[in-house]
Design a protein around this motif. Structure first.
Motif, PDB file in Angstrom:
ATOM      1  N   PRO A 262       0.948  -1.117  -0.353  1.00 19.87           N
ATOM      2  CA  PRO A 262      -0.069   0.360  -0.227  1.00 19.87           C
ATOM      3  C   PRO A 262       0.659   0.912   0.158  1.00 19.87           C
ATOM      4  N   GLN A 263       2.214   0.751   0.003  1.00 24.79           N
ATOM      5  CA  GLN A 263       2.887   2.579   0.544  1.00 24.79           C
ATOM      6  C   GLN A 263       2.738   3.709  -1.006  1.00 24.79           C
ATOM      7  N   PRO A 264       2.908   2.833  -2.079  1.00 24.94           N
ATOM      8  CA  PRO A 264       2.559   3.726  -2.843  1.00 24.94           C
ATOM      9  C   PRO A 264       1.356   4.935  -2.919  1.00 24.94           C
ATOM     10  N   TRP A 265       0.593   4.434  -2.831  1.00 24.29           N
ATOM     11  CA  TRP A 265      -1.220   4.897  -2.638  1.00 24.29           C
ATOM     12  C   TRP A 265      -0.751   6.112  -1.560  1.00 24.29           C
ATOM     13  N   ARG A 266      -0.129   5.182  -0.186  1.00 25.32           N
ATOM     14  CA  ARG A 266      -0.249   6.137   0.726  1.00 25.32           C
ATOM     15  C   ARG A 266       0.597   7.409   0.874  1.00 25.32           C
ATOM     16  N   GLU A 267       2.174   7.097   0.100  1.00 26.33           N
ATOM     17  CA  GLU A 267       2.544   8.150   0.368  1.00 26.33           C
ATOM     18  C   GLU A 267       1.735   9.748  -1.376  1.00 26.33           C
ATOM     19  N   ALA A 268       1.686   8.791  -1.908  1.00 23.18           N
ATOM     20  CA  ALA A 268       0.531   9.853  -3.122  1.00 23.18           C
ATOM     21  C   ALA A 268      -0.266  10.224  -2.622  1.00 23.18           C
ATOM     22  N   ALA A 269      -0.758   9.987  -1.629  1.00 18.97           N
ATOM     23  CA  ALA A 269      -1.947  10.685  -1.149  1.00 18.97           C
ATOM     24  C   ALA A 269      -1.771  11.893   0.189  1.00 18.97           C
TER      25      ALA A 269
ATOM     26  N   PRO B 288      -1.182   8.802 -12.066  1.00 18.02           N
ATOM     27  CA  PRO B 288      -1.390   7.037 -12.170  1.00 18.02           C
ATOM     28  C   PRO B 288      -1.361   6.425 -11.599  1.00 18.02           C
ATOM     29  N   ILE B 289      -1.409   6.357  -9.855  1.00 20.38           N
ATOM     30  CA  ILE B 289      -1.235   5.974  -8.877  1.00 20.38           C
ATOM     31  C   ILE B 289      -2.982   6.034  -8.068  1.00 20.38           C
ATOM     32  N   LEU B 290      -4.193   7.554  -7.705  1.00 23.53           N
ATOM     33  CA  LEU B 290      -4.582   8.102  -6.753  1.00 23.53           C
ATOM     34  C   LEU B 290      -6.089   8.243  -8.020  1.00 23.53           C
ATOM     35  N   ASP B 291      -7.006   7.828  -7.252  1.00 23.30           N
ATOM     36  CA  ASP B 291      -8.066   7.810  -7.979  1.00 23.30           C
ATOM     37  C   ASP B 291      -9.025   8.494  -6.849  1.00 23.30           C
ATOM     38  N   GLY B 292     -10.071   9.169  -7.117  1.00 27.12           N
ATOM     39  CA  GLY B 292     -11.478   9.320  -6.286  1.00 27.12           C
ATOM     40  C   GLY B 292     -12.227   9.305  -7.109  1.00 27.12           C
ATOM     41  N   LEU B 293     -13.581  10.286  -6.533  1.00 30.50           N
ATOM     42  CA  LEU B 293     -14.395   9.087  -6.363  1.00 30.50           C
ATOM     43  C   LEU B 293     -15.814  11.003  -6.076  1.00 30.50           C
TER      44      LEU B 293
END
Length: 238
Positions: free
Chosen positions: A140-147, A174-179
């Motif tokens: 999960p690190q890539p997502w959390r680092e980007a977030a 490329p890593i983060l999506d939102g709704l």
């Protein structure tokens, strides 16, 4: 016995539309003894509809009890389709949906994985007698680092990737999506398609960031309070 009612280990795991390949795989069942459950009987037809999947529910449910949410398991890839990876978990099969394979977008599953390959996965759902797993949540690190580079209340640019009756999904990078929930698309919006279309690039406001469930909520409606004289400062989340 409709194809949709076959057990997972008999279901033809091929690309949609490949009727010839599907037929060949179905022919391998000829001569086998199957345990099935009667779904319906039409005496006027006459027709009887069976389900192998329903007959295996008891076994499936007992096996599923051995798994827990968040559990790390070893699985063997048994099929590769456009929407994900079928994996063998011993007596039952599970599915790793394409969205749970990697943080990288648009990965070519058939080029990256192969049938028979062993992978480590995390159990993410045990709903309705099915085991759903994830590969990406073990890293999960890539997502959390980007977030971490995002802040609630900040403005970000994003591209609409999918529109549903309840809102629009937006790719921030490329890593983060939102709704963007339908209630945040604008005042009195009843059809998200009238406000957002796939490929649209817009500026959104970050409403919330949930690192535990890897979810980001965005708003388009709240940009209405931003005046033209003081345009919003956009944050980068690369």
């Amino acid at each position: 016995l409709p194809v949709s009612q076959l057990a997972l280990h008999h279901y033809p795991k091929v690309k949609e539309g490949q009727r010839g390949v599907i037929l060949e795989k179905l022919r391998t069942i000829i001569g086998q003894n199957l345990s099935v459950k009667i779904l319906s009987i039409d005496p006027l037809g006459p027709r009887v509809i069976f389900s192998e999947k329903a007959a295996g529910d008891v076994v499936q449910e007992e096996e599923i009890k051995k798994f827990k949410l968040g559990q790390k398991v070893k699985a063997v890839i048994s099929g590769i389709v456009d929407f994900g990876l079928f994996v063998n978990l011993g007596k039952i099969e599970g599915l790793i949906h394409a969205s749970e394979v990697s943080w990288e977008k648009n990965m070519d599953l058939k080029q990256t994985f192969e049938v028979g390959q062993e992978v480590d996965a995390m159990v993410v759902s045990l709903d309705k007698g099915r085991v759903s797993l994830s590969l990406k949540r073990l890293d999960p690190q890539p997502w959390r680092e980007a977030a971490k580079r995002l802040k609630v209340g900040a403005f970000v640019e994003g591209e609409v990737t999918r529109v549903t009756p309840f809102g629009a999904f937006v790719q921030i990078n490329p890593i983060l999506d939102g709704l963007v929930h339908i209630s945040e698309l604008g005042e009195n919006v009843t059809d998200p398609r009238l406000v957002a279309k796939e490929g649209d690039k817009k500026t959104f406001r970050v409403l919330s960031i949930d690192p535990d469930s890897f979810k980001i909520s965005l708003s388009l409606k709240q940009l209405a309070g931003t005046t033209k004289k003081s345009s919003p400062k956009k944050e980068k989340a690369s």
